[in-house]
Design a protein around this motif. Sequence first.
Motif, PDB file in Angstrom:
ATOM      1  N   ARG A  99       4.206   1.093 -16.188  1.00  0.00           N
ATOM      2  CA  ARG A  99       3.915   2.334 -16.899  1.00  0.00           C
ATOM      3  C   ARG A  99       5.040   3.320 -16.649  1.00  0.00           C
ATOM      4  NH1 ARG A  99       1.443   7.275 -15.784  1.00  0.00           N
ATOM      5  NH2 ARG A  99      -0.007   8.097 -17.356  1.00  0.00           N
ATOM      6  N   GLN A 100       5.642   3.843 -17.707  1.00  0.00           N
ATOM      7  CA  GLN A 100       6.704   4.849 -17.630  1.00  0.00           C
ATOM      8  C   GLN A 100       6.237   6.086 -18.372  1.00  0.00           C
ATOM      9  OE1 GLN A 100      10.436   3.627 -19.325  1.00  0.00           O
ATOM     10  NE2 GLN A 100      11.452   5.581 -18.986  1.00  0.00           N
ATOM     11  N   ALA A 101       6.205   7.235 -17.699  1.00  0.00           N
ATOM     12  CA  ALA A 101       5.650   8.440 -18.319  1.00  0.00           C
ATOM     13  C   ALA A 101       6.471   9.674 -17.956  1.00  0.00           C
ATOM     14  CB  ALA A 101       4.202   8.645 -17.884  1.00  0.00           C
ATOM     15  N   ASN A 102       6.519  10.611 -18.876  1.00  0.00           N
ATOM     16  CA  ASN A 102       7.102  11.926 -18.625  1.00  0.00           C
ATOM     17  C   ASN A 102       6.554  12.889 -19.668  1.00  0.00           C
ATOM     18  OD1 ASN A 102       8.600  13.925 -17.399  1.00  0.00           O
ATOM     19  ND2 ASN A 102      10.608  13.132 -18.025  1.00  0.00           N
ATOM     20  N   THR A 103       6.830  14.162 -19.475  1.00  0.00           N
ATOM     21  CA  THR A 103       6.388  15.193 -20.411  1.00  0.00           C
ATOM     22  C   THR A 103       7.609  15.943 -20.929  1.00  0.00           C
ATOM     23  OG1 THR A 103       6.051  16.762 -18.599  1.00  0.00           O
ATOM     24  CG2 THR A 103       4.154  15.432 -19.296  1.00  0.00           C
ATOM     25  N   TYR A 104       7.473  16.512 -22.147  1.00  0.00           N
ATOM     26  CA  TYR A 104       8.642  17.024 -22.851  1.00  0.00           C
ATOM     27  C   TYR A 104       8.321  18.255 -23.694  1.00  0.00           C
ATOM     28  CZ  TYR A 104      10.257  12.258 -21.862  1.00  0.00           C
ATOM     29  OH  TYR A 104      10.577  11.075 -21.246  1.00  0.00           O
ATOM     30  N   ARG A 105       9.389  18.960 -24.040  1.00  0.00           N
ATOM     31  CA  ARG A 105       9.360  19.986 -25.074  1.00  0.00           C
ATOM     32  C   ARG A 105      10.385  19.605 -26.144  1.00  0.00           C
ATOM     33  NH1 ARG A 105       4.906  23.376 -24.711  1.00  0.00           N
ATOM     34  NH2 ARG A 105       4.653  24.163 -22.579  1.00  0.00           N
ATOM     35  N   VAL A 106      10.023  19.775 -27.404  1.00  0.00           N
ATOM     36  CA  VAL A 106      10.983  19.519 -28.487  1.00  0.00           C
ATOM     37  C   VAL A 106      12.010  20.652 -28.499  1.00  0.00           C
ATOM     38  CG1 VAL A 106      11.276  19.276 -30.967  1.00  0.00           C
ATOM     39  CG2 VAL A 106       9.269  18.291 -29.854  1.00  0.00           C
ATOM     40  N   THR A 107      13.294  20.273 -28.528  1.00  0.00           N
ATOM     41  CA  THR A 107      14.351  21.276 -28.491  1.00  0.00           C
ATOM     42  C   THR A 107      15.212  21.336 -29.739  1.00  0.00           C
ATOM     43  OG1 THR A 107      15.925  19.754 -27.434  1.00  0.00           O
ATOM     44  CG2 THR A 107      14.512  21.066 -25.983  1.00  0.00           C
ATOM     45  N   HIS A 108      15.230  20.246 -30.536  1.00  0.00           N
ATOM     46  CA  HIS A 108      16.130  20.220 -31.678  1.00  0.00           C
ATOM     47  C   HIS A 108      15.652  19.137 -32.651  1.00  0.00           C
ATOM     48  CE1 HIS A 108      19.789  21.016 -33.895  1.00  0.00           C
ATOM     49  NE2 HIS A 108      20.163  19.742 -33.839  1.00  0.00           N
ATOM     50  N   SER A 109      15.808  19.380 -33.939  1.00  0.00           N
ATOM     51  CA  SER A 109      15.407  18.388 -34.927  1.00  0.00           C
ATOM     52  C   SER A 109      16.230  18.561 -36.197  1.00  0.00           C
ATOM     53  CB  SER A 109      13.902  18.535 -35.252  1.00  0.00           C
ATOM     54  OG  SER A 109      13.483  17.482 -36.095  1.00  0.00           O
ATOM     55  N   ARG A 110      16.474  17.425 -36.861  1.00  0.00           N
ATOM     56  CA  ARG A 110      17.184  17.459 -38.132  1.00  0.00           C
ATOM     57  C   ARG A 110      16.779  16.240 -38.939  1.00  0.00           C
ATOM     58  NH1 ARG A 110      22.359  15.273 -39.567  1.00  0.00           N
ATOM     59  NH2 ARG A 110      23.089  16.168 -41.537  1.00  0.00           N
ATOM     60  N   SER A 111      16.697  16.403 -40.235  1.00  0.00           N
ATOM     61  CA  SER A 111      16.335  15.285 -41.114  1.00  0.00           C
ATOM     62  C   SER A 111      17.387  15.102 -42.181  1.00  0.00           C
ATOM     63  CB  SER A 111      14.968  15.520 -41.763  1.00  0.00           C
ATOM     64  OG  SER A 111      15.051  16.564 -42.712  1.00  0.00           O
ATOM     65  N   ALA A 112      17.360  13.947 -42.814  1.00  0.00           N
ATOM     66  CA  ALA A 112      18.330  13.645 -43.868  1.00  0.00           C
ATOM     67  C   ALA A 112      18.148  14.549 -45.065  1.00  0.00           C
ATOM     68  CB  ALA A 112      18.211  12.173 -44.266  1.00  0.00           C
ATOM     69  N   LYS A 113      16.967  15.133 -45.191  1.00  0.00           N
ATOM     70  CA  LYS A 113      16.671  15.998 -46.329  1.00  0.00           C
ATOM     71  C   LYS A 113      17.118  17.444 -46.089  1.00  0.00           C
ATOM     72  CE  LYS A 113      12.676  13.226 -47.721  1.00  0.00           C
ATOM     73  NZ  LYS A 113      11.208  13.225 -47.948  1.00  0.00           N
TER      74      LYS A 113
END
Length: 226
Positions: free
Chosen positions: A211-225
């Motif tokens: 089992r591999q686990a961690n917690t995160y916050r989204v920092t950046h995103s981009r889409s082809a559209k």
Amino acid sequence: MPLISPDDGYLTVFNLFETDTVPLQDDVLDAMRDIIDHADYPGWISSTLHAGVDEPGTVNYIQWRSAADLQARYEGQKFQRKTVPLFHKLARTVRLLKTELAFTQHHPALGGDIEISPERDDYTVLIVFDTKPEDQRELLDTLAKPDEWITTVPGYRSHTYFRGVDGSFVVNYAQWDSKELYDAFHSLPEEDRPADIRDGRHRARSLVTNRQANTYRVTHSRSAKG
């Protein structure tokens, strides 16, 4: 913004990087952000970068049109000669996990499809359950089914299970209101959970090899559209 939707049919890739320190995590984030901002690959749909919260590390949640498009990216000279060596230098471990969406559920109050965006404040939990190929189907059947009880748990937003294409793992990607509310859920005594949930958790543990686990916050995103 990227959506988790059972209707899109995308190949979802989780690029997981564990780092020893927060500064190394920041180096990975900077390098990944640069790649995302210049992404222009046939079949690439979106990339969403996550920064580790409880432990240093990053996740890039990537949507591709098909496995063939991803393979073309992996076989590119720049990826092989520059990208792969860079991340192995910065990170303690690197996992590139190809998956297919198997099940998703979200709190009724959230409405339509599940959004992933730096504009949201999701406390994101990602768990990789390694398993034997002959047990993957049973593990999914045990975990990936409607759960009315969890919608009554304070702080719950969504959870999604992805099937590892190679048959050796299952990924759980979940969103919560906050660390405090997730920790309260995670540490809830077994006797305070419904009997069917307890039984499922017990069976799942017997099918998981790591089992591999961690917690995160989204920092950046981009889409082809755009």
